[in-house]
Motif scaffolding. Structure first.
Motif, PDB file in Angstrom:
ATOM      1  N   UNK A 154       0.834  -1.183   0.000  1.00 55.64           N
ATOM      2  CA  UNK A 154       0.000   0.000   0.000  1.00 55.64           C
ATOM      3  C   UNK A 154       0.875   1.241   0.000  1.00 55.64           C
ATOM      4  N   UNK A 155       0.269   2.401   0.038  1.00 50.48           N
ATOM      5  CA  UNK A 155       1.035   3.634   0.045  1.00 50.48           C
ATOM      6  C   UNK A 155       1.035   4.303  -1.319  1.00 50.48           C
ATOM      7  N   UNK A 156       1.442   5.570  -1.342  1.00 55.85           N
ATOM      8  CA  UNK A 156       1.368   6.372  -2.567  1.00 55.85           C
ATOM      9  C   UNK A 156       2.315   5.881  -3.665  1.00 55.85           C
ATOM     10  N   UNK A 157       3.359   5.129  -3.319  1.00 58.88           N
ATOM     11  CA  UNK A 157       4.308   4.629  -4.319  1.00 58.88           C
ATOM     12  C   UNK A 157       4.195   3.124  -4.513  1.00 58.88           C
ATOM     13  N   UNK A 158       3.068   2.568  -4.102  1.00 60.12           N
ATOM     14  CA  UNK A 158       2.910   1.114  -4.219  1.00 60.12           C
ATOM     15  C   UNK A 158       3.007   0.656  -5.664  1.00 60.12           C
ATOM     16  N   UNK A 159       2.539   1.491  -6.613  1.00 61.59           N
ATOM     17  CA  UNK A 159       2.578   1.082  -8.021  1.00 61.59           C
ATOM     18  C   UNK A 159       3.976   1.005  -8.595  1.00 61.59           C
ATOM     19  N   UNK A 160       4.928   1.663  -7.923  1.00 63.04           N
ATOM     20  CA  UNK A 160       6.297   1.662  -8.442  1.00 63.04           C
ATOM     21  C   UNK A 160       7.137   0.521  -7.881  1.00 63.04           C
ATOM     22  N   UNK A 161       6.663  -0.120  -6.789  1.00 62.61           N
ATOM     23  CA  UNK A 161       7.510  -1.122  -6.130  1.00 62.61           C
ATOM     24  C   UNK A 161       6.876  -2.503  -6.133  1.00 62.61           C
ATOM     25  N   UNK A 162       5.746  -2.676  -6.840  1.00 61.36           N
ATOM     26  CA  UNK A 162       5.055  -3.955  -6.721  1.00 61.36           C
ATOM     27  C   UNK A 162       5.595  -5.028  -7.663  1.00 61.36           C
ATOM     28  N   UNK A 163       6.841  -4.855  -8.091  1.00 59.42           N
ATOM     29  CA  UNK A 163       7.454  -5.926  -8.878  1.00 59.42           C
ATOM     30  C   UNK A 163       7.788  -7.098  -7.966  1.00 59.42           C
ATOM     31  N   UNK A 164       7.958  -8.247  -8.547  1.00 55.96           N
ATOM     32  CA  UNK A 164       8.119  -9.478  -7.766  1.00 55.96           C
ATOM     33  C   UNK A 164       9.469  -9.510  -7.059  1.00 55.96           C
ATOM     34  N   UNK A 165       9.451  -9.719  -5.729  1.00 57.98           N
ATOM     35  CA  UNK A 165      10.668  -9.898  -4.934  1.00 57.98           C
ATOM     36  C   UNK A 165      10.495 -11.073  -3.991  1.00 57.98           C
ATOM     37  N   UNK A 166       9.550 -11.983  -4.275  1.00 61.51           N
ATOM     38  CA  UNK A 166       9.267 -13.136  -3.426  1.00 61.51           C
ATOM     39  C   UNK A 166       8.797 -14.275  -4.320  1.00 61.51           C
ATOM     40  N   UNK A 167       9.194 -15.522  -3.937  1.00 63.53           N
ATOM     41  CA  UNK A 167       8.730 -16.674  -4.707  1.00 63.53           C
ATOM     42  C   UNK A 167       8.819 -17.937  -3.870  1.00 63.53           C
TER      43      UNK A 167
ATOM     44  N   UNK B 223       4.517   1.681   1.024  1.00 62.72           N
ATOM     45  CA  UNK B 223       5.515   2.388   0.217  1.00 62.72           C
ATOM     46  C   UNK B 223       5.047   3.832   0.068  1.00 62.72           C
ATOM     47  N   UNK B 224       5.504   4.696   0.966  1.00 66.01           N
ATOM     48  CA  UNK B 224       5.000   6.051   0.981  1.00 66.01           C
ATOM     49  C   UNK B 224       6.022   7.116   0.643  1.00 66.01           C
ATOM     50  N   UNK B 225       7.287   6.753   0.424  1.00 69.61           N
ATOM     51  CA  UNK B 225       8.320   7.751   0.138  1.00 69.61           C
ATOM     52  C   UNK B 225       9.345   7.217  -0.838  1.00 69.61           C
ATOM     53  N   UNK B 226      10.050   8.139  -1.461  1.00 74.83           N
ATOM     54  CA  UNK B 226      11.070   7.736  -2.449  1.00 74.83           C
ATOM     55  C   UNK B 226      12.398   7.419  -1.787  1.00 74.83           C
ATOM     56  N   UNK B 227      12.613   7.886  -0.545  1.00 76.48           N
ATOM     57  CA  UNK B 227      13.835   7.592   0.190  1.00 76.48           C
ATOM     58  C   UNK B 227      13.638   6.314   0.990  1.00 76.48           C
ATOM     59  N   UNK B 228      14.650   5.442   0.944  1.00 73.52           N
ATOM     60  CA  UNK B 228      14.530   4.165   1.644  1.00 73.52           C
ATOM     61  C   UNK B 228      14.329   4.364   3.144  1.00 73.52           C
ATOM     62  N   UNK B 229      14.904   5.435   3.699  1.00 72.19           N
ATOM     63  CA  UNK B 229      14.809   5.679   5.135  1.00 72.19           C
ATOM     64  C   UNK B 229      13.603   6.522   5.518  1.00 72.19           C
ATOM     65  N   UNK B 230      12.734   6.864   4.562  1.00 74.31           N
ATOM     66  CA  UNK B 230      11.564   7.690   4.847  1.00 74.31           C
ATOM     67  C   UNK B 230      10.645   6.983   5.844  1.00 74.31           C
TER      68      UNK B 230
END
Length: 787
Positions: free
Chosen positions: A53-66, A105-112
């Protein structure tokens, strides 16, 4: 992500037999997957960037689990979970992450702070209910990281009813809701390792309701390198078995006395349990003679000493012992002395026996038997004192004991032997020998004649003088028992004469006081009263001076009588009742412990006077100006005298006017501004009553524009129910006339013509009225009488 509540027990882990519903989590071995084999796959019960979820969810929802077939050694399952890191947003590393909540996923900085994982209580897909308090978290993990200095992270936080975040630094309120944590950073160097992480419960909250677990490829947001990967398999919460006995406080009891019940609580369902004890602290526990296997045990020991009680519970594989509770058992003893055998004659008192107890008993009873060792029986009149004096009428050998009790524990004293011999001289005695007080024509306590030998004749007699001469009853009383009953008041002395061996023997004397007692109320006629108004005084006529008395009443015939609010204990009563209704009054008098009730007097109480002043509406007047006249009225009741009073508050003491106002009417008039409360106090039927209050607001007199009618050159008067306003000498164009009744209600409004005589027709009742004339800025007012 769709949560499917499927549970698996890992056979190689030894865990407590507890409910999995809230003390383990779903999909422990990562064997169940949603959308398995697709790019949208996620393990059941877990979420990843695919469902972020979050405002940047569409940018990070690529697969990182299997789902992976690279499982931990010795696993009975088929799959594990693989998560990996990727590069995003111009080279920023997006760590591979899985959680029981939802990734935000709410910020562009990893530490946000807008980037965090979160329990969402309102969405079952992103929360994990959890009510356990495990000792540790066990998980198998394998990490392949960019270098040996990097570390992956697992964080498990048990929290209360709150949408908790990880990291909690993203929410200032989060720390207050933490119950316990199990956090661990690791780098396995490419091999599978079993990791056991203890839980720390040194946190503010205590009510476990949810758990948020996060597993990520790097402990630092944005740390590590692309393609860092972590495999996890077979997660499990470990609960060490705990057995607790409460209350844990030391107990002190006596032999054969039950103590405070002990209860056992376990954090598992036992397959068996047993309570045990030892006389040595911390070891040597043995079973009770009758094994105690319930969830509770009540301490009870026959022998004095110190005992240590525990409960041992079996979870199917391990026996766990509880805390121990110390039970101190004191001896419960009683002894009677003197212990020497006594020899007495029939009907002769022996030497008094006295019991000593340790600890003091709550009750006791002396008993006897004609067989050494019992069974023992009670005396005809139970003997319960600290001492007992042997006295027997039948020839025999008696064994006396005292049974003392504390709660349910009973101890029996030593025996004292009493040998009762035939009297060398015949004798007779009456029991009970104590004096009695009875009423005329009422039975007293039955008397019994006790002879040392069988009499050939017997007769009960009485005298009105102590010591005789005694006379026979009519009819003659010659049985072994006699119940006193006399038809005339007085003091009587009873004896029994028995003929034994040809000689007449006379017993002891028993005093009987016979009382002819009673109480009568006079006058006893029904009284009709008014509320608060006293009635005719009642008098209690007692046959002899009573020890005490009390007048009582009820409101309903047949109901229990009750005391007055202030108890009435004199020989007279002035009846006064505040509420209308029917009252039934009696007097209860007590004579020598005997209570007698008088006849009943009826009172019919009607509603009392209600003093009112009218009109009751609030008034507003000016300084030194009359208000609306007030009138006092008490309906059909005659006002004997009255006085008007005032106060500046609605409560408190009301004051007399400087010149007392004592007429039936009063017209408010005050020199000072303010708020005044007017009431009337009147004497009606000899009692003072207070009326309702009328509020009078006095405003400052307006000196501008208000003209006293005494200083004007026009006239206002009434004749034949017409009002004449003579403005023949005044050019009052566009002036207005208004008429008010004494209650302040406006009843006429009329425009006036200047330089004219104005006639205003009315249909009002005869009497006084107020009027006003307004002309431009001037205001005139006055009072007139319609006739």
């Amino acid at each position: 992500m769709i949560k499917k509540y499927l549970y698996f027990i890992i056979p190689f882990l030894i865990i407590a037999n507890i409910s999995f519903a809230q003390t383990q989590i779903v999909n422990l071995g990562f064997e169940q997957w949603d959308n398995a084999g697709s790019s949208d796959q996620e393990p059941v019960g877990w979420s990843s960037f695919r469902t972020a979820g979050g405002s940047y969810a569409g940018f990070v929802n690529n697969q990182k689990i299997e789902r992976s077939t690279d499982k931990r050694p010795g696993s009975s399952g088929t799959y594990s979970t693989r998560i990996w890191a990727t590069s995003a947003f111009g080279g920023v590393i997006a760590n591979g992450t899985m959680t029981t909540g939802q990734i935000q996923a709410g910020g562009t900085s990893a530490s946000s702070s807008a980037n965090h994982n979160k329990t969402i209580r309102s969405n079952a897909s992103f929360n994990q209910p959890f009510t356990g308090y495990p000792d540790s978290l066990v998980i198998w993990a394998k990490s392949n990281l960019s270098n040996s200095s990097e570390q992956a992270r697992i964080a498990a936080t048990i929290h209360d009813n709150y949408d908790y975040r990880d990291p909690e630094t993203s929410d200032a309120n989060a720390p207050a809701h933490v119950v316990g944590k199990a956090n661990y950073n690791f780098n396995t160097g490419g091999s599978w390792q079993r990791i056991s992480i203890p839980f720390d419960y040194n946190y503010p909250a205590t009510n476990a309701l949810y758990i948020l677990i996060t597993i990520t490829t790097n402990k630092t947001p944005g740390g590590g390198a692309a393609n860092d990967e972590v495999f996890v398999d077979d997660l499990q919460f470990i609960y060490n078995p705990v057995v607790t006995v409460s209350p844990s406080a030391n107990q002190t009891i006596v032999e054969n006395q039950a103590g405070t019940t002990l209860n056992v609580s376990e954090n598992f369902t036992p397959t068996a349990r047993e309570w045990k004890y030892s006389t040595t602290s911390g070891s040597g526990y043995t079973s009770f003679s009758t094994p105690q296997t319930g969830a509770s045990y009540t301490p009870l020991f026959a022998n004095a000493g110190i005992y240590y009680v525990v409960c041992e519970s079996n979870n199917g594989s391990t026996i766990t012992r509880s805390n121990q509770v110390k039970i101190t058992v004191n001896p419960f003893t009683n002894n009677i002395a003197p212990t020497a055998t006594q020899t007495v004659f029939q009907n002769q008192a022996g030497i008094a026996l006295t019991v000593s107890e340790s600890p003091s008993a709550t009750s006791r009873e002396w008993k006897y038997s004609t067989t050494q060792g019992g069974p023992y029986q009670s005396f005809a009149t139970a003997e319960t004192g600290m001492s007992y004096t042997p006295l027997f009428f039948a020839i025999d050998t008696y064994y006396i004991v005292c049974e003392s009790k504390i709660g349910t524990a009973t101890t029996v004293s030593n025996e004292v032997q009493i040998n009762v011999l035939q009297s060398s001289t015949p004798s007779i005695s009456i029991t009970p020998s104590g004096s009695q007080t009875i009423e005329v024509n009422n039975d007293g306590a039955m008397l019994t004649a006790n002879e040392t030998i069988t009499p050939t004749a017997r007769e009960w007699k009485y005298s009105t003088t102590q010591g005789g001469a005694y006379q026979s009853f009519s009819p003659t009383e010659n049985g072994s028992n006699y119940t006193p009953n006399f038809s005339t008041a007085g003091t009587y002395y009873i004896i029994c004469e028995s003929t034994m061996s040809g000689t007449v023997y006379t017993s002891n004397e028993v005093e009987i006081t016979v009382m002819d007692i009673g109480v009568t109320i006079t006058p006893d006629s029904t009284q009709h009263l008014i509320e608060y108004i006293p009635g005719d005084t009642l008098f209690a006529i007692e046959s002899q001076p009573a020890d005490s008395r009390e007048w009582k009443f009820n409101r309903q015939l047949g109901a229990p009588f009750q005391s007055f609010a202030t108890p009435q204990t004199d020989t007279y009563l002035v009846p006064t009742f505040e509420d209308a209704g029917w009252y039934y009054v009696i007097c209860e008098s007590t004579f020598n412990g005997i209570t007698k009730t008088s006849n009943m007097v009826i009172f019919i109480v009607e509603n009392g006077p209600e003093l009112k002043i009218t009109p009751f509406a609030a008034q507003t007047i000016e300084q030194e100006e009359n208000g609306n006249t007030l009138t006092a009225n008490a309906g059909t009741f005659t006002i004997e005298s009255l006085e008007w009073k005032y106060n500046t508050t609605a409560t408190g003491t009301f004051n007399s006017f400087s010149t007392p106002e004592t007429n039936n009417t009063y017209t408010p008039l005050f020199a000072d501004t303010g708020v005044y409360y007017i009431q009337c106090e009147a004497i009606i039927m000899g009692t003072t009553f207070t009326s309702n209050q009328v509020k009078v607001t006095v405003t400052e007199k307006n000196s501008v524009g208000i003209i006293d009618m005494r200083n004007t050159d026009f006239k206002v008067y009434a004749t034949d129910n017409n009002i004449i306003v003579d403005l023949s000498r005044k050019d009052f164009s566009n002036s207005t006339f208004e008429l008010y009744n004494l209650q302040g209600q406006k009843i006429i409004t009329q425009q006036l013509a200047g330089n004219s005589i104005n006639s205003i027709k009315t249909n009002n009742n005869l009497g006084y009225y107020f009027y006003s004339i307004t002309h431009k800025q001037d205001f005139y007012r006055g009072k007139l009488f319609l006739k």
